[in-house]
Motif scaffolding. Structure first.
Motif: not given
Length: 118
Positions: A74-93
């Motif tokens: 309904a909102k034309n929106t997508v989400y990404l919930q990120m938990n337990s983040l690690k240094p290797e998750d560092t990036a432009v999303y």
């Protein structure tokens, strides 16, 4: 006009959480599936999670069990919930329609920077 606006990134300590949002124009959001991608320095952009219009999800092995993708049609929106983040998750999303993302030269949004560091 193609429009993708990602938000919600930031600096977080290892083990922390962030929720990313992506607002897409209707011409993009109406496709079969949306995905979240990331690009780390010196690396190619990669697909990390996707969700179909019906809600079926898929994840890259490196983020399974830690990331959750969802969408609000309904909102034309997508989400990404990120938990337990690690240094290797560092990036432009980035987000995009999966079919569009495979086309060379397709439009992308500005992305949102996620930095995981102590």
């Amino acid at each position: 006009q193609v429009q993708l606006v990602e938000s919600g990134g930031g600096l977080v300590q290892p083990g922390g959480s962030l929720t990313l949002s992506c607002a897409a124009s209707g011409s993009i959001f109406g496709g079969y599936a949306m995905g979240w991608y990331r690009q780390a320095p010196g690396k190619q952009r990669e697909l990390v999670a996707s969700v179909t219009r019906g809600g079926t999800t898929s994840y890259e092995d490196a983020v399974k069990g830690r990331f959750t993708i969802s969408r609000d049609n309904a909102k034309n929106t997508v989400y990404l919930q990120m938990n337990s983040l690690k240094p290797e998750d560092t990036a432009v999303y980035y987000c995009n329609d999966l079919a569009r993302a495979m086309i060379k030269g397709t439009d992308w949004g500005q992305g949102t920077q996620v930095t995981v560091s102590s």
